[in-house]
Each structure stands twice: as structure tokens, then as C-alpha cells.
Design a protein around this motif. Structure first.
Motif, short mmCIF file in Angstrom:
data_model
loop_
_atom_site.label_atom_id
_atom_site.label_comp_id
_atom_site.label_asym_id
_atom_site.label_seq_id
_atom_site.Cartn_x
_atom_site.Cartn_y
_atom_site.Cartn_z
N ARG A 129 5.02 -68.52 126.31
CA ARG A 129 5.80 -67.28 126.20
C ARG A 129 7.14 -67.50 125.51
N ALA A 130 7.87 -68.55 125.89
CA ALA A 130 9.16 -68.82 125.26
C ALA A 130 8.96 -69.14 123.77
N GLU A 131 7.91 -69.88 123.47
CA GLU A 131 7.64 -70.23 122.07
C GLU A 131 7.39 -68.98 121.23
N VAL A 132 6.64 -68.03 121.77
CA VAL A 132 6.38 -66.77 121.07
C VAL A 132 7.69 -66.02 120.87
N ASP A 133 8.51 -65.99 121.90
CA ASP A 133 9.79 -65.29 121.85
C ASP A 133 10.72 -65.95 120.83
N PHE A 134 10.82 -67.26 120.87
CA PHE A 134 11.79 -67.99 120.05
C PHE A 134 11.38 -68.13 118.59
N ARG A 135 10.09 -68.30 118.32
CA ARG A 135 9.68 -68.66 116.95
C ARG A 135 9.94 -67.56 115.92
N ARG A 136 10.30 -66.40 116.38
CA ARG A 136 10.63 -65.30 115.46
C ARG A 136 11.99 -65.50 114.82
N PHE A 137 12.78 -66.44 115.34
CA PHE A 137 14.16 -66.63 114.90
C PHE A 137 14.41 -68.10 114.56
N ASP A 138 15.45 -68.34 113.77
CA ASP A 138 15.85 -69.72 113.53
C ASP A 138 16.54 -70.23 114.80
N VAL A 139 16.68 -71.55 114.91
CA VAL A 139 17.21 -72.18 116.11
C VAL A 139 18.62 -71.67 116.44
N LYS A 140 19.46 -71.54 115.43
CA LYS A 140 20.84 -71.10 115.66
C LYS A 140 20.88 -69.70 116.27
N THR A 141 20.00 -68.81 115.82
CA THR A 141 19.95 -67.46 116.37
C THR A 141 19.48 -67.47 117.82
N VAL A 142 18.52 -68.31 118.15
CA VAL A 142 18.04 -68.41 119.53
C VAL A 142 19.18 -68.87 120.44
N SER A 171 27.54 -60.09 132.82
CA SER A 171 27.41 -60.02 134.27
C SER A 171 26.06 -59.41 134.68
N GLU A 172 25.39 -58.71 133.77
CA GLU A 172 24.10 -58.12 134.09
C GLU A 172 23.00 -59.17 133.92
N ILE A 173 21.98 -59.07 134.75
CA ILE A 173 20.82 -59.95 134.63
C ILE A 173 19.95 -59.43 133.50
N PRO A 174 19.62 -60.30 132.52
CA PRO A 174 18.77 -59.83 131.42
C PRO A 174 17.31 -59.67 131.85
N ILE A 175 16.87 -58.43 131.91
CA ILE A 175 15.50 -58.11 132.32
C ILE A 175 14.82 -57.39 131.16
N ALA A 176 13.73 -57.95 130.68
CA ALA A 176 12.98 -57.34 129.57
C ALA A 176 11.90 -56.41 130.12
N ARG A 177 11.65 -55.35 129.38
CA ARG A 177 10.53 -54.47 129.71
C ARG A 177 9.23 -55.19 129.36
N GLU A 178 8.15 -54.67 129.80
CA GLU A 178 6.84 -55.28 129.54
C GLU A 178 6.58 -55.43 128.04
N MET A 192 14.53 -62.25 123.87
CA MET A 192 15.37 -62.24 122.67
C MET A 192 15.60 -60.83 122.15
N ASP A 193 14.70 -59.89 122.49
CA ASP A 193 14.85 -58.49 122.05
C ASP A 193 16.03 -57.79 122.75
N LEU A 194 16.54 -58.39 123.81
CA LEU A 194 17.62 -57.77 124.58
C LEU A 194 19.00 -57.95 123.92
N VAL A 195 19.06 -58.76 122.87
CA VAL A 195 20.35 -59.03 122.23
C VAL A 195 20.53 -58.15 121.00
#
Length: 140
Positions: A70-83, A94-101, A106-109
Motif C-alpha cells: 500500500r505505501a509503495e502504491v501511494d509513494f511511487r506516484r511521486f519523487d522521493v523529495k515530494t514524499v 495537529s489533526e490526524i491524517p485520515i484518508a477516505r477509502e 499522499m492525496d491529503l497534502v
């Protein structure tokens, strides 16, 4: 080397993110060795608990990134510096990052969000260089 080698009988244990699971196991197995136990980012969960996914929200990064690949799928869309940049932006709020289904973490940024004031461009470059060498799989 054991802490006894340094003459330390008891200690405070501070853990963060994925390290909470290892530290929790230590706390359960060796409570007499601890003065206190602190977790950051993730609540204490009994080691081996089959309710980890129930205890943590489904869209929470710890839950998501434990799913194989899952992390690999999320991260591989971006270069390392962006991740790395996105992670420091997400986890400095201060908010907990919670992604929708239908999202990844990474889409939360918002790409226009500036770095936190305590994390410089030089810091970002240094960390990105380290992750370019190591990759993300084992450090996570």
C-alpha cells in the motif's frame, strides 16, 4: 549491550509511529524495567492484538501502510523529495491524517502547502537524499 551495562536499572521508553508496536511489546514483557512508557502518533495496543485494524481508523496511515504494497502504491506516484515533503507537512499538523477509502495518504497534502517553519529546504534535501539511497520499505 544491556542498559544494566551502563548502570541504568529503569528507564522511560518513548516510541513513535510504527515503533509503538515494538515498544509496546517491550513494555508488556519487561514492565519492571520501565519508569514510564510514552507513545506518539499511535495509541498503545496490546501486542498480537487481532483488533489492531479495529483499534486504528481504516484511513489512518499506520493502518494503511501496514497493508502489503500500500505505501509503495501511494509513494511511487511521486519523487522521493515530494514524499518526504508531504510526510513532514502531514505530520506537523495537529489533526490526524485520515484518508477516505478512495484516497491514499499522499492525496491529503495540498501541494501549495509550505514546509513547517522548523523544517528547512536543506533538511528536506538531506532527508530525501538518505531515502533515495535506502528506499522507504525498510525505514517504514
Amino acid at each position: 549491550m544491556h542498559s544494566h551495562s551502563f548502570g541504568i536499572q529503569k528507564t522511560f521508553l518513548v516510541s513513535k509511529d510504527f515503533g509503538v508496536f515494538t515498544a509496546s511489546l517491550f513494555a508488556v514483557l519487561h514492565p519492571k524495567r520501565l519508569l514510564g512508557f510514552i507513545t506518539l502518533g499511535v495509541p498503545f495496543i496490546l501486542p498480537g492484538s487481532k483488533t489492531v485494524s479495529k483499534d486504528l481508523l481504516k484511513g489512518f496511515y499506520i493502518s494503511r501502510w501496514q497493508e502489503p504494497g500500500r505505501a509503495e502504491v501511494d509513494f511511487r506516484r511521486f519523487d522521493v523529495k515530494t514524499v518526504v515533503r508531504n510526510i513532514y507537512i502531514l505530520f506537523s499538523k495537529s489533526e490526524i491524517p485520515i484518508a477516505r477509502e478512495d484516497q491514499e495518504i499522499m492525496d491529503l497534502v495540498d501541494p501549495t502547502t509550505p514546509l513547517p517553519p522548523w523544517f528547512t529546504d536543506d533538511d528536506l534535501t538531506a532527508y530525501a537524499t538518505l531515502y533515495e539511497k535506502s528506499g522507504f520499505r525498510l525505514p517504514l
